[in-house]
Design a protein around this motif. Structure first.
Motif, PDB file in Angstrom:
ATOM      1  N   UNK A 195      29.899 -10.788  21.745  1.00  0.00           N
ATOM      2  CA  UNK A 195      30.778 -10.133  22.727  1.00  0.00           C
ATOM      3  C   UNK A 195      30.261 -10.306  24.157  1.00  0.00           C
ATOM      4  N   UNK A 196      28.948 -10.132  24.344  1.00  0.00           N
ATOM      5  CA  UNK A 196      28.413 -10.120  25.703  1.00  0.00           C
ATOM      6  C   UNK A 196      28.127 -11.524  26.241  1.00  0.00           C
ATOM      7  N   UNK A 197      27.623 -12.411  25.382  1.00  0.00           N
ATOM      8  CA  UNK A 197      27.195 -13.733  25.860  1.00  0.00           C
ATOM      9  C   UNK A 197      28.021 -14.885  25.283  1.00  0.00           C
ATOM     10  N   UNK A 198      29.018 -14.589  24.441  1.00  0.00           N
ATOM     11  CA  UNK A 198      29.845 -15.620  23.770  1.00  0.00           C
ATOM     12  C   UNK A 198      28.975 -16.654  23.071  1.00  0.00           C
ATOM     13  N   UNK A 199      27.965 -16.192  22.365  1.00  0.00           N
ATOM     14  CA  UNK A 199      27.082 -17.140  21.678  1.00  0.00           C
ATOM     15  C   UNK A 199      27.126 -16.875  20.181  1.00  0.00           C
ATOM     16  N   UNK A 200      27.180 -17.939  19.402  1.00  0.00           N
ATOM     17  CA  UNK A 200      27.207 -17.826  17.946  1.00  0.00           C
ATOM     18  C   UNK A 200      25.977 -18.530  17.385  1.00  0.00           C
ATOM     19  N   UNK A 201      25.401 -17.933  16.375  1.00  0.00           N
ATOM     20  CA  UNK A 201      24.256 -18.561  15.697  1.00  0.00           C
ATOM     21  C   UNK A 201      24.746 -19.336  14.477  1.00  0.00           C
ATOM     22  N   UNK A 202      24.056 -20.419  14.188  1.00  0.00           N
ATOM     23  CA  UNK A 202      24.307 -21.100  12.913  1.00  0.00           C
ATOM     24  C   UNK A 202      23.372 -20.441  11.914  1.00  0.00           C
ATOM     25  N   UNK A 203      23.932 -19.957  10.800  1.00  0.00           N
ATOM     26  CA  UNK A 203      23.135 -19.206   9.823  1.00  0.00           C
ATOM     27  C   UNK A 203      23.116 -19.956   8.499  1.00  0.00           C
ATOM     28  N   UNK A 204      21.920 -20.382   8.073  1.00  0.00           N
ATOM     29  CA  UNK A 204      21.801 -21.060   6.771  1.00  0.00           C
ATOM     30  C   UNK A 204      20.915 -20.211   5.866  1.00  0.00           C
ATOM     31  N   UNK A 205      21.360 -19.983   4.649  1.00  0.00           N
ATOM     32  CA  UNK A 205      20.509 -19.220   3.724  1.00  0.00           C
ATOM     33  C   UNK A 205      19.614 -20.178   2.952  1.00  0.00           C
ATOM     34  N   UNK A 206      18.381 -19.759   2.768  1.00  0.00           N
ATOM     35  CA  UNK A 206      17.419 -20.537   1.988  1.00  0.00           C
ATOM     36  C   UNK A 206      17.087 -19.721   0.751  1.00  0.00           C
ATOM     37  N   UNK A 207      17.273 -20.291  -0.410  1.00  0.00           N
ATOM     38  CA  UNK A 207      16.973 -19.542  -1.639  1.00  0.00           C
ATOM     39  C   UNK A 207      15.475 -19.571  -1.905  1.00  0.00           C
ATOM     40  N   UNK A 208      14.974 -18.604  -2.697  1.00  0.00           N
ATOM     41  CA  UNK A 208      13.533 -18.574  -2.999  1.00  0.00           C
ATOM     42  C   UNK A 208      13.040 -19.875  -3.640  1.00  0.00           C
ATOM     43  N   UNK A 209      13.931 -20.582  -4.379  1.00  0.00           N
ATOM     44  CA  UNK A 209      13.499 -21.825  -5.044  1.00  0.00           C
ATOM     45  C   UNK A 209      13.117 -22.877  -3.994  1.00  0.00           C
TER      46      UNK A 209
END
Length: 373
Positions: free
Chosen positions: A333-347
């Motif tokens: 909302x404040x900075x119009x910035x989006x993060x790329x989010x990748x999940x890493x599994x424990x394996x």
């Protein structure tokens, strides 16, 4: 009218600190309505009013309007000024509540910040000053905010309910932040900690250390837990004890856990042995969650990545806390910035719980008020 158009509007008392901090950094005005409007005692609480006064102290030219009942707040941010300040925090929340937000703002002041905060140093709700000293300062150094005048010094400890603690926080200013690539936490090499006791028998700290070591010694030998027994004026006004543990890895990641005893006259008495063991277990839980930044500082790391140069920053985090998830929404909302989010599994990672790799390109935020010398 142009100012009105970009004024952000929110409802409710949640995440007040996040909104005020991001409003100050982005320069966008903010309006928060319906602050506890339905409760018997409506409006801002004393600790929130104290926080707004603190924001007013560190900025220059902020406009703050609060209505009669305290249920609506309008905030037009000024410039971050800094300098030498003092602030008396509300005893209903710990100094950590205020310090967390100051850590976000301090690098972008006009003059280096040097502030004395008085109040509760350790409680059961907010991150204590010990934890922020052990985890947030190394994190700031990763972004290039370092120097001998970056420090948190505990002059007096204060336990709830009567407080009486005092700390000194000083931080240098920076024109720009470095981008970071912090994706490999590394193996844990040592555990450090502090067992503190005020206005109780000094033996209590030793009992906590013994019980914490009984669990942690099974995993690695390099454990050193300091006992910190403050006497006289420096011990505040209420009795209490507690423990803060940090695990450091070979790559400079610091994970932390802490526990404090129940405030005087509230709840059952806690055995020092139990507190020590539970704190050790909490540290193991935090190690299992893992990541390069522990759960208390996730939002600070993401904010500093956002405000970095126009370059890619990456950080590996453990599971995101609800507070961090809301913080990401506010950043958008404040900075119009989006993060790329990748999940890493424990394996993939061969250890601990699920991890999240956060990637973003900084907005190239520059500290305009820092005078060029």
């Amino acid at each position: 009218m142009a100012g009105e158009a970009q004024c952000l509007s929110y409802a409710g008392c949640n995440f007040l600190r996040q909104r005020l901090v991001l409003s100050t950094l982005s320069g966008r005005p903010l309006k928060i309505r319906k602050i506890r409007a339905k409760e018997e005692d409506p409006g801002l609480r004393d600790f929130e009013a104290s926080f707004i006064r603190l924001i007013d102290k560190v900025t220059n030219g902020s406009r703050i309007e609060i209505n009669q009942t305290g249920t609506t707040l309008y905030y037009q941010p000024g410039l971050l000024y800094g300098g030498s300040l003092e602030h008396d925090c509300s005893p209903s929340r710990s100094i950590g509540y205020y310090l967390e937000s100051l850590l976000c703002l301090a690098p972008f002041m006009k003059h280096p910040l040097k502030i004395v905060l008085r109040g509760v140093t350790n409680d059961q709700v907010d991150p204590s000053v010990d934890v922020l000293k052990a985890t947030a300062l190394p994190l700031l150094k990763k972004f290039g905010i370092d120097g001998e005048n970056l420090e948190i010094k505990i002059n007096r400890r204060g336990m709830p309910p009567k407080a009486g603690g005092e700390i000194l926080f000083s931080c240098p200013v920076r024109k720009v932040l470095q981008p970071i690539q912090f994706t490999d936490p590394g193996k844990i090499k040592r555990i450090r900690g502090t067992a503190y006791s005020v206005r109780v028998s000094p033996q209590i700290a030793n009992r906590m250390v013994e019980s914490a070591r009984s669990i942690l010694n099974k995993f690695l030998p390099d454990i050193y837990i300091y006992t910190d027994h403050m006497k006289g004026v420096s011990s505040g006004k209420s009795p209490g004890f507690g423990m803060c543990l940090t695990a450091e890895t070979i790559n400079g990641t610091v994970l932390s856990a802490e526990l404090a005893s129940n405030p005087q006259g509230q709840g059952a008495a806690v055995l020092p042995e139990e507190l020590g063991q539970n704190c050790a277990k909490l540290l193991l839980e935090e190690v299992y969650r893992g990541g390069c930044v522990d759960s208390t500082n996730q939002s600070l790391a993401l904010l500093l990545m956002t405000l970095g140069q126009r370059d890619v920053s990456k950080v590996l985090l453990g599971p995101l806390s609800p507070y961090t998830i809301e913080f990401l929404r506010h950043l958008r909302s404040f900075f119009q910035i989006m993060f790329k989010i990748e999940t890493k599994t424990p394996e993939e990672e061969h250890m601990g719980g699920e991890k999240v790799l956060m990637t973003c390109v900084g907005i190239g935020f520059s500290n305009l008020s820092k005078t060029v010398r």
